[in-house]
Every structure is written in C-alpha cells, then in structure tokens.
Design an enzyme around this catalytic site. Structure first.
Site, PDB file in Angstrom:
ATOM      1  N   SER A 141       0.856  -1.188   0.000  1.00 19.39           N
ATOM      2  CA  SER A 141       0.000   0.000   0.000  1.00 19.39           C
ATOM      3  C   SER A 141       0.887   1.231   0.000  1.00 19.39           C
ATOM      4  O   SER A 141       2.056   1.168   0.419  1.00 19.39           O
ATOM      5  CB  SER A 141      -0.858  -0.013   1.277  1.00 19.39           C
ATOM      6  OG  SER A 141      -1.418   1.260   1.516  1.00 19.39           O
ATOM      7  N   TYR A 154      -1.155  -1.263  10.640  1.00 23.91           N
ATOM      8  CA  TYR A 154      -1.346  -1.417   9.195  1.00 23.91           C
ATOM      9  C   TYR A 154      -0.099  -0.938   8.450  1.00 23.91           C
ATOM     10  O   TYR A 154       0.408  -1.617   7.549  1.00 23.91           O
ATOM     11  CB  TYR A 154      -2.574  -0.629   8.745  1.00 23.91           C
ATOM     12  CG  TYR A 154      -2.926  -0.815   7.283  1.00 23.91           C
ATOM     13  CD1 TYR A 154      -3.561  -1.968   6.837  1.00 23.91           C
ATOM     14  CD2 TYR A 154      -2.636   0.185   6.348  1.00 23.91           C
ATOM     15  CE1 TYR A 154      -3.894  -2.132   5.496  1.00 23.91           C
ATOM     16  CE2 TYR A 154      -2.962   0.031   5.010  1.00 23.91           C
ATOM     17  CZ  TYR A 154      -3.597  -1.131   4.586  1.00 23.91           C
ATOM     18  OH  TYR A 154      -3.928  -1.299   3.259  1.00 23.91           O
TER      19      TYR A 154
HETATM   20  N1  LIG Z   1      -8.872  -0.303  -0.097  1.00 24.07           N
HETATM   21  C1  LIG Z   1      -7.855   0.485  -0.375  1.00 24.07           C
HETATM   22  O1  LIG Z   1      -8.032   1.673  -0.623  1.00 24.07           O
HETATM   23  C2  LIG Z   1      -6.467  -0.100  -0.384  1.00 24.07           C
HETATM   24  C3  LIG Z   1      -5.383   0.748  -0.635  1.00 24.07           C
HETATM   25  C4  LIG Z   1      -4.101   0.203  -0.666  1.00 24.07           C
HETATM   26  C5  LIG Z   1      -3.910  -1.149  -0.451  1.00 24.07           C
HETATM   27  N2  LIG Z   1      -4.987  -1.955  -0.193  1.00 24.07           N
HETATM   28  C6  LIG Z   1      -4.734  -3.375   0.016  1.00 24.07           C
HETATM   29  O2  LIG Z   1      -5.410  -4.087  -0.994  1.00 24.07           O
HETATM   30  C7  LIG Z   1      -5.689  -5.407  -0.536  1.00 24.07           C
HETATM   31  C8  LIG Z   1      -7.148  -5.742  -0.821  1.00 24.07           C
HETATM   32  O3  LIG Z   1      -7.953  -4.932   0.000  1.00 24.07           O
HETATM   33  P1  LIG Z   1      -9.403  -4.442  -0.448  1.00 24.07           P
HETATM   34  O4  LIG Z   1      -9.410  -2.984  -0.260  1.00 24.07           O
HETATM   35  O5  LIG Z   1      -9.758  -5.018  -1.742  1.00 24.07           O
HETATM   36  O6  LIG Z   1     -10.277  -5.069   0.766  1.00 24.07           O
HETATM   37  P2  LIG Z   1     -11.373  -6.236   0.783  1.00 24.07           P
HETATM   38  O7  LIG Z   1     -11.703  -6.440   2.208  1.00 24.07           O
HETATM   39  O8  LIG Z   1     -12.481  -5.868  -0.147  1.00 24.07           O
HETATM   40  O9  LIG Z   1     -10.596  -7.502   0.208  1.00 24.07           O
HETATM   41  C9  LIG Z   1      -9.739  -8.286   1.005  1.00 24.07           C
HETATM   42  C10 LIG Z   1     -10.211  -9.730   0.986  1.00 24.07           C
HETATM   43  O10 LIG Z   1      -9.292 -10.523   1.751  1.00 24.07           O
HETATM   44  C11 LIG Z   1     -10.064 -11.455   2.507  1.00 24.07           C
HETATM   45  N3  LIG Z   1      -9.307 -11.919   3.656  1.00 24.07           N
HETATM   46  C12 LIG Z   1      -9.081 -11.263   4.813  1.00 24.07           C
HETATM   47  N4  LIG Z   1      -8.400 -12.042   5.668  1.00 24.07           N
HETATM   48  C13 LIG Z   1      -8.163 -13.225   5.026  1.00 24.07           C
HETATM   49  C14 LIG Z   1      -7.538 -14.432   5.401  1.00 24.07           C
HETATM   50  N5  LIG Z   1      -7.006 -14.581   6.623  1.00 24.07           N
HETATM   51  N6  LIG Z   1      -7.486 -15.443   4.500  1.00 24.07           N
HETATM   52  C15 LIG Z   1      -8.045 -15.304   3.259  1.00 24.07           C
HETATM   53  N7  LIG Z   1      -8.675 -14.173   2.867  1.00 24.07           N
HETATM   54  C16 LIG Z   1      -8.741 -13.151   3.734  1.00 24.07           C
HETATM   55  C17 LIG Z   1     -11.294 -10.652   2.906  1.00 24.07           C
HETATM   56  O11 LIG Z   1     -12.358 -11.469   3.363  1.00 24.07           O
HETATM   57  C18 LIG Z   1     -11.595  -9.903   1.617  1.00 24.07           C
HETATM   58  O12 LIG Z   1     -12.432 -10.657   0.762  1.00 24.07           O
HETATM   59  C19 LIG Z   1      -5.331  -5.427   0.950  1.00 24.07           C
HETATM   60  O13 LIG Z   1      -4.061  -6.034   1.119  1.00 24.07           O
HETATM   61  C20 LIG Z   1      -5.277  -3.955   1.305  1.00 24.07           C
HETATM   62  O14 LIG Z   1      -4.431  -3.720   2.404  1.00 24.07           O
HETATM   63  C21 LIG Z   1      -6.267  -1.459  -0.163  1.00 24.07           C
END
Ligand SMILES: NC(=O)c1ccc[n+]([C@@H]2O[C@H](COP(=O)([O-])OP(=O)(O)OC[C@H]3O[C@@H](n4cnc5c(N)ncnc54)[C@H](O)[C@@H]3O)[C@@H](O)[C@H]2O)c1
Length: 267
Positions: A141, A154
């Site tokens: 991120s 985080y």
């Molecule tokens: N949302 C943002 O703006 C943003 C920005 C930068 C980075 N990210 C990163 O992007 C990635 C995806 O996040 P997102 O925003 O799509 O969130 P999201 O919650 O929509 O997707 C994450 C998925 O991972 C699953 N998950 C969580 N713990 C788990 C486990 N122990 N085993 C298997 N699956 C598991 C969740 O159930 C979910 O379906 C993350 O690593 C997040 O840190 C997100």
C-alpha cells in the site's frame, strides 16, 4: 497476457482481489480463488460457476493453504502465479488512542493476515511456482511509503510486505519472480477494521462515496478513483511470463498521490 497461465488469487472475495481475478480470467488465465469468508466464497461460486476453483480458507492457517495447494494441483496440475491480495485495516487509530493492553492483540491480528499470510503462502506454493518458473505478486500500500495511510499496525504490516518482496525475490531467484503492487485508493473496497479494537464491522465501503472521492481527488494528481479491475493489467503483467524485466520491485500504483507538489497546490 495470461493465455496458458493458471493463477491463484488469495483474498479474492471482494475488492481488489475480486477485480484482479476477473481481469486475469478475461486476460485468458484459468483462475483459482482462496477466500476466508464463507459468504464471499459462496458468491464467488455463483459468479464463476463450477469451472473456477474456489477454496474457502484462511491464509494464516498452514493446513488451509496446504489444502488449497492440493486442490489447485488436483484441478490444474500446475500453478503459474500466486497473487496475494488479502488484507485487513487497523482503523487508522493513532497509537496514543490505543489502549496499551490492546496492542498485543492488534499486532497479532493485523500481522497474521497482512504479513504472515503472505510468508506462509510463499512457502506453500513455492514448489509449484518453481516447477513452472512462475511468479508471485503481493499487495502492499502507499501506507508503506507515506504517513497517515493507516495506523501503526497497518503501516508496519505494509512496510513489511515491501521488504518481504525484496527478500523473497532474492531467495527464489532465478526461478520465481516476486514483485509487489502498492495501491492508493480502490473503489468498492470492503477492507475491514480490526477485531482487537472492536472495529471488525467497519468497512471502507461505509465511507460515503462522494466524501471518499472528494478526499481522494484533493490528494491525487489523477482524478478518477480506480476500480479493482483497473489494477488488473498491472497484476496480470507481473503474474505473467511476459515479465522478463522485474523481480524484487514494488510498483507504486498511486495515481500520482505521492508525487506531492513542492510549491504549488493544484486547484
Ligand atoms: N482499499 C484500499 O483503498 C487499499 C489501498 C491500498 C492497499 N490496499 C490493500 O489491498 C488489498 C485488498 O484490499 P481491499 O481494499 O480489496 O479489501 P477487501 O476487504 O475488499 O478484500 C480483502 C479480501 O481478503 C479477505 N481476507 C481477509 N483475511 C483473510 C484471510 N485470513 N485469508 C483469506 N482471505 C482473507 C477478505 O475477506 C476480503 O475478501 C489489501 O491487502 C489492502 O491492504 C487497499
């Protein structure tokens, strides 16, 4: 881009991972998805049908990863890329607003999913990727590069992934390429808060869309909040055999957010 590739997306039940999985399939890959939530796994089975392997499992549990490994091998006989997208948020709670006795549980929870899950999956799927001369693509991120993208847990977890990409690229070279992607904002994310702070019901998608877009636009050079699918081409390239030029790198996919102006604030 991904014709004749088998790609596993971990954490693919919503948000980034789901968008990337859809993109990879459209780009020609046979995909498999691992997801911890039973509800999301059921929705994935509905959306993709019996042709796509959906494994309900927790990336922090070795036995679940081994079961997923065996299921991928049984179904496809090979794996060309592991795309890790799972993650949870810490609620952006400042350290001094965090009760000292909650820090232990908070770090265990965030680090287990956001860091240990990637280490364990790298260990478990290495043999298949070694055999195919494949790739790993992990998700960090912009929080790994600048302050206030999250709280301490985080931010530390995302910094750890940035370092892990370099270490694994070194250890797995020349057979397996390991790269990272550092997104900034993602539309339709369901990123949840931590149980350790009682914030597990909090979702990024709870933030009103207009307010989130306005905040993003005030910080970012590019003005369209990207969807999960918009990240697909970058992940697909890094996951593919077409990437003959990069390992050990993290691509900052931040819409210009970190390229802050020194003197002039843009209107
Ligand atoms: N949302 C943002 O703006 C943003 C920005 C930068 C980075 N990210 C990163 O992007 C990635 C995806 O996040 P997102 O925003 O799509 O969130 P999201 O919650 O929509 O997707 C994450 C998925 O991972 C699953 N998950 C969580 N713990 C788990 C486990 N122990 N085993 C298997 N699956 C598991 C969740 O159930 C979910 O379906 C993350 O690593 C997040 O840190 C997100």
């Amino acid at each position: 881009m991904l014709k004749d590739h088998v790609v596993l997306v971990t954490g693919g039940g919503s948000g980034l991972g789901l968008g990337v999985a859809r993109y990879c399939q459209a780009a020609g890959a046979e995909i498999a998805i691992m997801e911890v939530s039973a509800d999301k796994a059921a929705r994935l089975r509905e959306e993709f049908g019996p042709g796509v392997l959906v494994v309900q499992g927790d990336v922090t549990r070795l036995a679940d990863l081994q079961a997923c490994h065996d299921a991928v091998l049984a179904r496809h006989g090979r794996l060309d890329a592991l795309i890790g997208t799972q993650g949870i948020f810490d609620g952006n709670v400042p350290l001094m607003d965090t009760a000292p006795e909650r820090i232990d549980a908070l770090f265990d929870e965030i680090m287990h999913v956001n860091v240990k899950g990637y280490v364990l999956s790298a260990r478990v799927f290495h043999d298949l990727l070694r055999a195919s001369e494949g790739a790993m693509v992990f998700t960090t991120s912009t929080a790994a590069y600048a302050a206030d993208g999250g709280g301490v847990a985080y931010t530390a977890s995302k910094g750890a992934i940035r370092s892990l990409v370099g270490q694994l690229a070194f250890e797995f070279a020349p057979h397996v390429r390991v790269n990272g992607v550092a997104p900034a904002g993602i539309a339709n994310s369901q990123l949840r808060g931590p149980r350790a702070l009682g914030l597990e019901a909090q979702r990024q998608s709870d933030i009103p869309k207009d307010a989130f877009l306005a905040m993003f636009q005030s910080l970012s050079l590019m003005q369209d909040l990207p969807t999960a699918e918009d990240h697909g081409p970058l992940y697909a390239f890094l996951a593919s055999r077409h990437n003959k030029i990069m390992t050990g790198q993290t691509v900052v996919a931040d819409q210009g957010l970190l390229n802050r102006p020194v003197l002039t604030r843009k209107a």
